[in-house]
Design an enzyme around this catalytic site. Structure first.
Site, PDB file in Angstrom:
ATOM      1  CE  LYS A  99      -3.889  -2.272   2.322  1.00 27.01           C
ATOM      2  NZ  LYS A  99      -4.622  -2.517   1.069  1.00 27.01           N
ATOM      3  CB  CYS A 114      -7.532 -12.900   0.730  1.00 30.95           C
ATOM      4  SG  CYS A 114      -6.196 -12.110  -0.195  1.00 30.95           S
ATOM      5  CD  GLU A 171      -3.400  -3.830  -2.196  1.00 30.92           C
ATOM      6  OE1 GLU A 171      -2.893  -2.801  -1.725  1.00 30.92           O
ATOM      7  OE2 GLU A 171      -3.669  -4.848  -1.541  1.00 30.92           O
ATOM      8  CD  GLU A 178      -6.724  -8.532  -1.285  1.00 32.21           C
ATOM      9  OE1 GLU A 178      -7.623  -9.368  -1.577  1.00 32.21           O
ATOM     10  OE2 GLU A 178      -5.890  -8.723  -0.401  1.00 32.21           O
TER      11      GLU A 178
END
EC number: 1.2.1.8
Length: 493
Positions: A168, A290, A467, A256
């Site tokens: 990030k 994830c 991202e 996300e």
């Protein structure tokens, strides 16, 4: 199994603001726990409203001067930070293992190294990736330029805390923004070290601030009038709340979120490779990824071979001390997560799935460690709870299928759309299947490889925005269009 007591990992203070550690003892205290033993390794305080205000004010002050620097100058600092992270990879990886419980054999190759890659990549493309366009309009012309958004907020998850902080921060900073980052309260330590390293690399004070907190802290950040952008890595329910709050102020957002991704194995696939992909896509980081391919669809002709190979290799995995380089599988991040995963395993049994291996707490661990055996269910049907809901633990669901059209329809019958994969020797079919899968990130004959050069993100309820790669810069900047006239204004009045 006896796990050596780890060294305490107490930071100098809970927060890092304006280039230095900051403490506010009036904030709610919380403990950082080593998941392998349940031992407290650090004690911190959640951010008070005053700390949040201080962090955002610091970021706002620093951002405009940073944005005025050339992209090359900004990129040079990020590349220096990448070098420092690589020099300290052993220490950062050990801290990541203490913070998360993930095995050191994972963190040493996949956590701070990925963060360093992000700083290096975005630092390297900075001089060229932020260029605008020249648009000829006859005698006149126009041009576009990418401009930073201002103060960005990053909210991290507990599965890859250092990596997420860097994924990030890197695009946000190189685009000319400042960032206030809040790590998960389960893994508060790594982001503080990233902030230290950025200052050491030459980042001006205030541009990357870290504050601690929980679900009560997030709204203070998201609703702040000086915040222009929010980037969240987390669960779908959390994402919905954050997106709704940000929408009320028309803030830019990147989400996300979670997934229940399909991995499709056709009967012509290399079974050894497909099993390896399924194991990496379900058991790496104890299943707390994830994008994991937790619904493994295996064509019926290959089912017996697949399950035999999978059972043998899964039962050979080494569970134990995450600080031991021989360990394959460490604990989950917390006792609460362990209890959640075990409850899903019980639902799988109760709803009729066949337990192939695992299904409980391993015999070689005891005490307060949050361990769960790598677990495989077969004969899973689409309507079972374990096939519909994100478990976030080492639980693999194996489902049968007959043909391509059937498996595509079933794979897409979910609210999630983060990732997916296909294993087959027929590359024409592989491309056809990934074209048909409703997901943002897909793999052919491999799984879960996410180099920073490629975009990562999902669709449907798994989020939006991307991202990594140059595409991430679009989510941390906006276009400014300038029309230039070379003649006089011809007004009709």
């Amino acid at each position: 199994m006896t796990i050596a007591t780890p060294l305490k990992a107490q930071p100098k203070a809970s927060h890092f603001i304006d280039g230095d550690y900051v403490e506010d003892n009036t904030g709610t205290p919380f403990e950082s726990i080593f998941p392998a033993t349940g031992e407290m390794i650090a004690k911190l305080h959640a951010a008070t409203p005053a700390i949040v205000e201080r962090a955002i004010a610091s970021a706002k002050r620093a951002q405009k001067e940073w944005a005025a620097m050339s992209p090359m100058a900004r990129g040079r600092i990020l590349k220096r930070a990448a070098d420092i992270m690589r020099e300290r990879n052993d220490a950062l990886s050990t801290l990541e293992t203490l913070d998360t419980g993930k095995p050191i054999q994972e963190t040493i190759v996949a956590d701070p190294t990925s963060g360093a890659d992000a700083f290096e990549f975005f630092g390297g493309i900075a001089p060229s990736a932020l260029n605008g366009d020249y648009i000829p309009l006859g005698g006149d012309f126009a041009y576009t330029k990418r401009v930073p958004l201002g103060v960005c907020v990053g909210i991290g998850a507990w599965n890859y805390p250092q990596q997420i902080a860097c994924w990030k921060a890197a695009p946000a900073l190189v685009a000319g923004n400042a960032m206030v980052f809040k790590p998960s309260e389960n893994t508060p330590l790594g982001a503080l070290k990233i902030a230290e390293i950025l200052i050491e690399a030459g980042l001006p004070k205030g541009l990357f601030n870290v504050i601690q907190g929980d679900r009560d802290t997030g709204p203070l950040l998201v609703n702040h009038p000086d915040v222009a952008k929010v980037s969240l890595t987390g669960s779908v329910p959390t994402g919905r709340k954050v997106a709704a709050a940000a929408a009320g102020h028309l803030k830019h957002v990147t989400m996300e979120l979670g997934g229940k991704s399909p991995m499709i194995v056709f009967d012509d696939a290399d079974i050894e490779s497909a099993v390896g992909g399924a194991m990496l896509g379900n058991f790496y980081s104890s299943g707390q990824v994830c994008s994991n391919g937790t619904r493994v669809f295996v064509q019926k002709k290959a089912k017996a071979r697949f399950l035999e190979n999978l059972k043998r290799r899964t039962e050979a995995m080494i569970l134990g001390d995450p600080l031991d380089y021989a360990t394959h599988l460490g604990p989950l991040v917390s006792k609460a997560q362990q209890e959640k995963v075990l409850s899903y395993i019980e639902k799988g049994k109760a709803e009729g799935a066949t337990l192939i291996t695992g299904g409980g707490i391993p015999n070689n661990v005891a005490g307060e460690g949050a361990y769960v055996q790598p677990t495989v269910f077969a004969d899973v049907t689409d309507d079972m709870t374990i096939a519909r809901e994100e478990i976030f633990g080492p639980v693999m669901c194996v489902l049968d299928f007959d043909d391509e059209d059937e498996v595509l329809a079933r794979a897409n019958a979910t609210e999630f759309g983060l990732a997916g994969g296909v294993f087959t020797a027929d590359l024409a079919r592989a491309h056809r299947v990934v074209d048909g899968l409703e997901a943002g990130t897909l793999w052919i004959n491999t799984y879960n490889l996410c180099p920073v050069e490629i975009p990562f993100g999902g669709s449907k309820q798994s989020g939006f925005g991307r991202e990594n790669s140059a595409a991430a810069l679009e989510h941390y900047s906006e276009l400014k269009t300038v029309y230039v006239s070379t003649g006089k204004v011809d007004a009709p009045y």
